[in-house]
Design an enzyme around this catalytic site. Sequence first.
Site, mmCIF file in Angstrom:
data_model
loop_
_atom_site.group_PDB
_atom_site.id
_atom_site.type_symbol
_atom_site.label_atom_id
_atom_site.label_comp_id
_atom_site.label_asym_id
_atom_site.label_seq_id
_atom_site.Cartn_x
_atom_site.Cartn_y
_atom_site.Cartn_z
ATOM 1 N N LYS A 1 30.645 53.931 37.077
ATOM 2 C CA LYS A 1 30.332 55.053 37.936
ATOM 3 C C LYS A 1 31.382 55.207 39.026
ATOM 4 O O LYS A 1 31.731 56.309 39.419
ATOM 5 C CB LYS A 1 28.963 54.829 38.573
ATOM 6 C CG LYS A 1 28.550 55.963 39.465
ATOM 7 C CD LYS A 1 27.104 55.876 39.863
ATOM 8 C CE LYS A 1 26.753 57.015 40.796
ATOM 9 N NZ LYS A 1 27.084 56.744 42.198
ATOM 10 N N LYS B 1 33.501 40.173 46.132
ATOM 11 C CA LYS B 1 32.596 41.070 46.841
ATOM 12 C C LYS B 1 32.841 41.063 48.342
ATOM 13 O O LYS B 1 32.567 42.061 49.016
ATOM 14 C CB LYS B 1 31.138 40.701 46.544
ATOM 15 C CG LYS B 1 30.697 41.138 45.159
ATOM 16 C CD LYS B 1 29.228 41.468 45.161
ATOM 17 C CE LYS B 1 28.763 41.968 43.822
ATOM 18 N NZ LYS B 1 27.305 42.085 43.767
ATOM 19 N N LYS C 1 36.709 50.056 31.783
ATOM 20 C CA LYS C 1 35.285 49.930 31.501
ATOM 21 C C LYS C 1 34.543 51.185 31.957
ATOM 22 O O LYS C 1 34.921 51.778 32.969
ATOM 23 C CB LYS C 1 34.764 48.739 32.329
ATOM 24 C CG LYS C 1 33.828 47.812 31.592
ATOM 25 C CD LYS C 1 33.510 46.604 32.422
ATOM 26 C CE LYS C 1 32.179 46.771 33.122
ATOM 27 N NZ LYS C 1 31.742 45.588 33.851
HETATM 28 N N1 TRP Z 1 23.578 38.912 40.200
HETATM 29 C C1 TRP Z 1 23.070 39.733 39.130
HETATM 30 C C2 TRP Z 1 24.067 40.874 38.861
HETATM 31 O O1 TRP Z 1 24.808 41.243 39.718
HETATM 32 C C3 TRP Z 1 21.715 40.315 39.471
HETATM 33 C C4 TRP Z 1 20.653 39.266 39.587
HETATM 34 C C5 TRP Z 1 19.929 38.954 40.699
HETATM 35 C C6 TRP Z 1 20.203 38.415 38.547
HETATM 36 N N2 TRP Z 1 19.053 37.960 40.416
HETATM 37 C C7 TRP Z 1 19.190 37.606 39.099
HETATM 38 C C8 TRP Z 1 20.573 38.261 37.207
HETATM 39 C C9 TRP Z 1 18.540 36.623 38.352
HETATM 40 C C10 TRP Z 1 19.937 37.279 36.448
HETATM 41 C C11 TRP Z 1 18.940 36.470 37.026
HETATM 42 O O2 TRP Z 1 24.060 41.403 37.773
#
Ligand code: TRP
Length: 337
Positions: A202, A112, A199
Amino acid sequence: MEPRKKVLSGIQPTGHMHYGNYFGAVKNWVDLQEKYDCVYCVVDYHAMTMPYNPKKLAESSWDLVFNLLAVGVRPEYLFIQSLVPEHAELCWIFNCFTSYGLLTRMTQFKDKSAQSQEESGEGFISAGLFDYPVLQAADILIYRADYVPIGKDQEQHLELTRNIAQRFNNQVGKEYFVLPEPLYTEVLKVRSTADPERKMSKSLGPKHYINVFEEENRLRKQVRSAVTDTGDTPAGQMSPGVENLFLLLKAAGKTEAHASLMDTYQAGNLKYVDLKEAVADALVELSTAFRARKTELLANKKDVKNQIRASSAEIRKRAQETVREVKELTGLMNVRI
Ligand code: TRP
């Protein structure tokens, strides 16, 4: 009766909801509601970690709320992260129980941060992006979740969450946090119908994803134009495009049609138009119901928003209780209100 086990998950407010998101994650959320006490979070604090438009964030969060409700997430389980600011407070406290070394080894940060540098146009990477997994740990632990439904990509984040909980417990001398367990559910990887090597996504462009609220004609057209056989598949193997259509059919719950078309395929008699027709019928049926539900929700926009504000306030009480106890355990002061 034993209280139900707690499940927590989060989703970022970005983009449209397509069948890749739906069958890959959101449908699972809907199904888990039958068995668990669920907390589902629209993670707008997380959405700020990448270059983003402040004028559009609130709208994206609400859009996602309406989409989630339209496909079956229950309003009492759904809230918006920034309506529970305790997540950010707990994140700060957790920062001080998180190993810097472990954070530097997060693979998602590597991907990222490269994306952030590119998208920002000025090579910018926020410290928030680096800290993203700690905020995620706060999301999970603030509700003492027992389970987190995850795919492979989130394994490392959950491991870090467990590490933070453990270090916290050791430092304060109390088994305060339960270590959350991953809930591995079958995750379906839906592919792009236009390019089944990739995959459904979008970011690849409009041909590469099917919106779950798509209207009938366009949906049928998109399924009809799905790539089936490119001639590259070795004899005796199913091509990725055909496999993807079968997967969609099964995911949409059409097990009988799936079984009979599969028999026809194995006998070598399958006409791809028949498979496509069955997939289109199945998705049209789903999308028609989703669209009707969404129209209804949008007609009561104000009430729905108020309902989610109320559920956020209700869920916030649980978060506040945790933060109050955490502050006590860590030697911080609690404001009396
Ligand atoms: N990081 C997860 C994603 O990109 C999103 C997310 C934020 C999350 N907080 C969380 C997932 C807590 C599970 C639990 O999909």
